[in-house]
Structure formats: C-alpha cells, structure tokens
Enzyme design. Structure first.
Site, short mmCIF file in Angstrom:
data_model
loop_
_atom_site.label_atom_id
_atom_site.label_comp_id
_atom_site.label_asym_id
_atom_site.label_seq_id
_atom_site.Cartn_x
_atom_site.Cartn_y
_atom_site.Cartn_z
N ASP A 96 -63.47 26.89 -19.00
CA ASP A 96 -64.12 25.99 -18.04
C ASP A 96 -63.44 25.94 -16.68
O ASP A 96 -63.58 24.97 -15.94
CB ASP A 96 -64.15 24.58 -18.63
CG ASP A 96 -62.77 24.11 -19.09
OD1 ASP A 96 -61.77 24.69 -18.64
OD2 ASP A 96 -62.71 23.17 -19.90
N GLU A 118 -64.91 30.21 -26.13
CA GLU A 118 -64.66 28.76 -26.16
C GLU A 118 -65.82 28.01 -25.51
O GLU A 118 -65.65 27.19 -24.60
CB GLU A 118 -63.33 28.39 -25.47
CG GLU A 118 -62.81 27.02 -25.89
CD GLU A 118 -61.57 26.58 -25.12
OE1 GLU A 118 -61.58 26.55 -23.88
OE2 GLU A 118 -60.57 26.27 -25.78
N GLU A 132 -64.06 20.62 -14.67
CA GLU A 132 -64.26 21.48 -15.84
C GLU A 132 -65.55 21.17 -16.62
O GLU A 132 -66.20 22.08 -17.14
CB GLU A 132 -63.06 21.40 -16.78
CG GLU A 132 -61.80 22.08 -16.27
CD GLU A 132 -61.00 21.24 -15.29
OE1 GLU A 132 -61.40 20.09 -15.01
OE2 GLU A 132 -59.99 21.74 -14.78
N HIS A 208 -51.25 17.89 -15.67
CA HIS A 208 -51.60 18.60 -14.44
C HIS A 208 -53.04 18.37 -13.96
O HIS A 208 -53.41 18.81 -12.90
CB HIS A 208 -51.42 20.10 -14.66
CG HIS A 208 -52.42 20.68 -15.61
ND1 HIS A 208 -52.24 20.67 -16.97
CD2 HIS A 208 -53.64 21.23 -15.40
CE1 HIS A 208 -53.29 21.21 -17.55
NE2 HIS A 208 -54.16 21.56 -16.63
N ARG A 210 -56.67 17.58 -12.48
CA ARG A 210 -57.10 17.03 -11.19
C ARG A 210 -57.40 15.53 -11.28
O ARG A 210 -57.05 14.77 -10.39
CB ARG A 210 -58.35 17.75 -10.70
CG ARG A 210 -58.05 18.88 -9.77
CD ARG A 210 -59.24 19.76 -9.52
NE ARG A 210 -58.78 21.12 -9.26
CZ ARG A 210 -58.57 21.61 -8.06
NH1 ARG A 210 -58.83 20.90 -7.00
NH2 ARG A 210 -58.11 22.84 -7.91
N HIS A 241 -46.01 21.42 -13.52
CA HIS A 241 -47.00 22.40 -13.05
C HIS A 241 -46.72 22.80 -11.59
O HIS A 241 -46.15 22.02 -10.83
CB HIS A 241 -48.38 21.76 -13.18
CG HIS A 241 -49.56 22.68 -13.01
ND1 HIS A 241 -49.98 23.11 -11.78
CD2 HIS A 241 -50.40 23.24 -13.91
CE1 HIS A 241 -51.05 23.89 -11.93
NE2 HIS A 241 -51.32 23.99 -13.22
C1 UD1 Z 1 -56.62 25.11 -13.09
C2 UD1 Z 1 -58.00 24.88 -13.67
C3 UD1 Z 1 -57.92 23.96 -14.88
C4 UD1 Z 1 -56.88 24.43 -15.88
C5 UD1 Z 1 -55.55 24.64 -15.18
C6 UD1 Z 1 -54.47 25.16 -16.11
C7 UD1 Z 1 -59.89 24.83 -12.09
C8 UD1 Z 1 -60.61 24.04 -11.08
N1 UD1 Z 1 -58.84 24.23 -12.68
O1 UD1 Z 1 -56.16 23.85 -12.57
O2 UD1 Z 1 -59.17 23.93 -15.50
O3 UD1 Z 1 -56.73 23.46 -16.90
O4 UD1 Z 1 -55.75 25.57 -14.11
O5 UD1 Z 1 -53.22 25.24 -15.49
O6 UD1 Z 1 -60.24 25.96 -12.34
N2 UD1 Z 1 -50.23 27.05 -8.11
C9 UD1 Z 1 -49.24 27.92 -7.73
N3 UD1 Z 1 -48.91 28.94 -8.59
C10 UD1 Z 1 -49.51 29.10 -9.80
C11 UD1 Z 1 -50.52 28.20 -10.16
C12 UD1 Z 1 -50.89 27.17 -9.30
O7 UD1 Z 1 -48.64 27.78 -6.69
O8 UD1 Z 1 -49.17 30.03 -10.51
C13 UD1 Z 1 -50.59 25.92 -7.19
C14 UD1 Z 1 -51.42 26.36 -6.00
O9 UD1 Z 1 -50.93 25.70 -4.88
C15 UD1 Z 1 -52.80 25.85 -6.31
C16 UD1 Z 1 -52.51 24.62 -7.14
O10 UD1 Z 1 -51.35 24.97 -7.90
O11 UD1 Z 1 -53.44 25.56 -5.11
C17 UD1 Z 1 -53.61 24.19 -8.07
O12 UD1 Z 1 -54.11 25.30 -8.83
P1 UD1 Z 1 -55.69 25.36 -9.18
O13 UD1 Z 1 -55.96 26.62 -9.93
O14 UD1 Z 1 -56.48 25.08 -7.96
O15 UD1 Z 1 -55.88 24.12 -10.14
P2 UD1 Z 1 -55.07 23.71 -11.44
O16 UD1 Z 1 -54.80 22.25 -11.31
O17 UD1 Z 1 -53.94 24.63 -11.69
#
Ligand code: UD1
Length: 374
Positions: A96, A118, A132, A208, A210, A241
C-alpha cells in the site's frame, strides 16, 4: 517466456517481495526483472544487499522531505519510460505504499496486467492509515490477480466487488522472509545490547507513520519516558526512522535519557534479533505486527486502527492508540501482569506458514498457461 516485472520502492516492500523474486528467478518459463523507484534510498538499499537482489532498473526518485505529490509524479514519469521499453506480461506490486499505487496506475495506462501481493487489507477509514488505505483500495481496482494474505483479506476484496476467481489466499510473504533469516546464523547482534544488563527487560520501539507525525509522536515519547521512570529494570531501544519529521520529535524528547537508546534503522536480520531479545514491542509498523507472533513477542500497536485484526483477534497484539496515558497504562499493565504476558506471547502466527511466495509463483504460472490455452 513470461516476462514478469516486479516493482517496489521502500524497505517493507523489498522485504516482502524478496522471497517472491527468489521464487520467480527459480521458476521455469519465467523471465523475472526488478525495477525499484528508490522511494526509500538508504533503507531500501540495505534490504537489496541483504537478499542479494540487483535491480535491473533504479528510478532513484527519493528527495529529502518528499511530498506525496513528488513521490507519485516522479514514479509515474519514470515508469512511463520504463514500460515503453520493457513491455512486461505482468507487473507485480506489493502492499500500500505510494510506489505500489503509482506502479499499478502506470501499468494500467499501458494496459499491462497487475498482480497485487498482500491484497485486501482494510481499515475502512479513508485517512487512517494515510495515504495507505487509499493506495491499497486504488491498487485493488487496478489489479487483475489479487494475492490475499488471509481469509479476512479475501472477504474484504469480495466486499469491494473483486470476482472470487481472481483472489488467491496465499499467506503473507513476510513469514517466508522471516523464516529465511531465522535459518541463518546470527552475526548481526546490535552493539546496544552490550550496554543493557542481562536481567533487565527490553522494550523495542518503532514508529514512523504519517498519521502519527506531530502530536501523536510527542505523546508516544512522553509515555516512553514515563515508563522508564516507573520501571527501574526497563531498557528501551527505539529504532528511529530516517524521516526527518520522526527524528526531530524523538531526538528532542528522548535523547540522553537514562535507559533509553535511540538507534539508527538497522538491517533486517538485526531487527529480527532485536525483536527476539525484546520482552515486548511497541510499534505502529505493520510488518512487525506480522513477525512478532513467530517470535512469541506481544505487540502493542500505537495506532487508532489496524488493518491487521487477525493478530488482535488471536490475542498476540493489542491496539493501544496514541495518547500518552493509554500507551503508558497498557504497557505498564503488560509489564506487571505475568499471566497476561504469558497468554499474549504463546500464539501461533495467524499471518502465514512460510510458503506464500511459492504459491504466488505457481498461481502466476497456472494463470498464464490457462490464458494461453484459451
Ligand atoms: C513509506 C510508506 C509507508 C511505509 C513506510 C515504511 C508511502 C506514502 N509511505 O513511509 O506506507 O509504511 O514507507 O518505512 O508510500 N528517508 C530517507 N532515507 C530512507 C528512507 C526515508 O532519508 O532510506 C526520509 C526521506 O527524507 C523521506 C522521508 O524519510 O522524504 C519519508 O519517506 P516516505 O517514503 O515519503 O514516507 P515513509 O514515512 O517512509
């Protein structure tokens, strides 16, 4: 040859698709390719290395503090070019995330069939989890083969109007991934464990989502602080995270507190090892809810709702919300009540048996064989 293109972008998708990709690579008559959007950079790369998956294509879309618009836009643009070059017979997506939805939408624009791993998880609440719940609903309507992890997920899909013959209950592939890790020797013990006395109880924390950013995260941190204050044998390990919005709150509220250890996101085997060392787990993560029953660990879910009621029904997980008082009281109860603790920690895993990936690949082979015969 049947050309299957698997697309993912974040750490949990990579963990849950790795066993499927391994099966696809072994299967006869299938040419398996992998494309990553790179929605997560560091956290995704850890898992790719671990499972030795080399993506054929990497769209590398991640931006610091990215918005949903940016993730969706950049994925769609990259995938348009990719689908123009590769015309796969099937696109496989998982779960999702926004990568999952964008890949399913792109495949639809190119009239390529979509398989959804899933499928069928629901809270019925449009904004929780956000985004999600909508990502998975939209992916459902765009998909042709629906791999539901449980009977309940199948029921949800039927409620959404998906024909029963397109739904396959396979179990959740996370149990396959977990079993694979548990079969290997442990050489990834986290150094933080050396700083914790043997007779103390560890709570592992991961949060973590949103919808938990901002106030809920503040409340969670407040509850954690109070727990450590009230239980002198308690040590807390918080895997923080990479999202800057998570890090700002957690470091401000919990840094330099006695018996609270803030650690960087760890690789998958280390996270499993930390789970196995924990007395109990506090999380808003979906995957951890699915793993913990295999490790015999109670999970308190810091959310208002869950799309994984199977664990709650089986008694291994409990929904505790995100207000400071309820997180504190429910955790304290479990720390004090040994009988309750024992009850919650001895339950079989309701999410799968470790054979989901094999089933998924067999279903794909069977489906396309029948299609060809028609
Ligand atoms: C995302 C998914 C969520 C999932 C989660 C698992 C969406 C909208 N959300 O959320 O469904 O449960 O991943 O972790 O698809 N960042 C880094 N390095 C990384 C990863 C993230 O720097 O390796 C930072 C970045 O600044 C990024 C922020 O984390 O902008 C948020 O990442 P994002 O993928 O937008 O949303 P998640 O909260 O990680």
């Amino acid at each position: 040859m049947l050309n299957v293109l698997t697309i993912f972008g974040t750490r949990p998708e990579a963990i849950k698709l790795a066993p499927v990709i391994k099966e696809l690579q072994k299967a006869s008559g299938i040419c398996s390719k992998v494309a990553v959007t790179g929605q997560h950079r560091q956290m995704l790369d850890q898992v790719l290395d671990l499972f030795q998956i080399k993506p054929d294509v990497d769209l590398n879309i991640m931006l610091h503090n990215q918005s949903l618009f940016q993730i969706t836009n950049r994925s769609l643009t990259g995938l348009e070019k990719l689908f123009d070059q590769e015309r796969p017979d099937l696109v496989l997506v998982q779960g999702d995330t926004t990568t999952c939805f964008a890949a399913a939408l792109s495949a639809f624009y190119c009239q390529i069939p979509v398989g959804h791993v899933e499928a069928g998880l629901r809270t019925e609440n449009k904004y929780n989890p956000f985004p999600e719940e909508m990502n998975r609903r939209l992916t459902t309507v765009l998909s042709d083969l629906h791999f539901a992890p449980t009977d309940l997920a199948k029921e949800n899909l039927i409620q959404c109007g998906v024909p029963e013959k397109k739904i396959f209950v396979t179990g959740n592939t996370i149990v396959d991934a977990l079993q694979n890790i548990l079969e290997q020797p442990i050489h990834d013990a986290h150094p933080v464990l050396e700083r914790i006395p043997h007779n103390s109880r560890i709570i592992l924390v991961e949060a973590h989502r949103r919808e938990n950013l901002g106030n809920p995260m503040e409340n969670i941190c407040q509850a954690l602080d109070k727990l450590v204050e009230n239980f002198p044998d308690l040590h807390l390990i918080f895997s923080v995270h990479k999202n800057p919005k998570v890090r700002e709150v957690v470091y401000r509220k919990l840094q330099n507190k006695e018996r609270i250890f803030l650690i960087e996101p760890v690789d998958y085997p280390t996270l499993i090892h930390l789970q196995s060392k924990a007395y109990l787990i506090l999380t808003d993560s979906g995957g951890i809810q699915e793993e913990a029953p295999s490790l015999g660990k109670p999970v308190l879910v810091m959310r208002k709702t869950t799309e994984r009621p199977e664990g709650v029904k089986a008694g291994v997980a409990k929904l505790v919300g995100t207000n400071a008082k309820s997180v504190f009281l429910e955790t304290a109860r479990l720390l004090k009540d040994k009988k309750l603790y024992n009850k919650m920690s001895r339950i079989a895993n309701p999410y799968g048996d470790g054979k989901a990936s094999k089933r998924i690949v067999q279903i794909i082979q069977h489906h396309f064989k029948r299609k060809k015969e028609k």
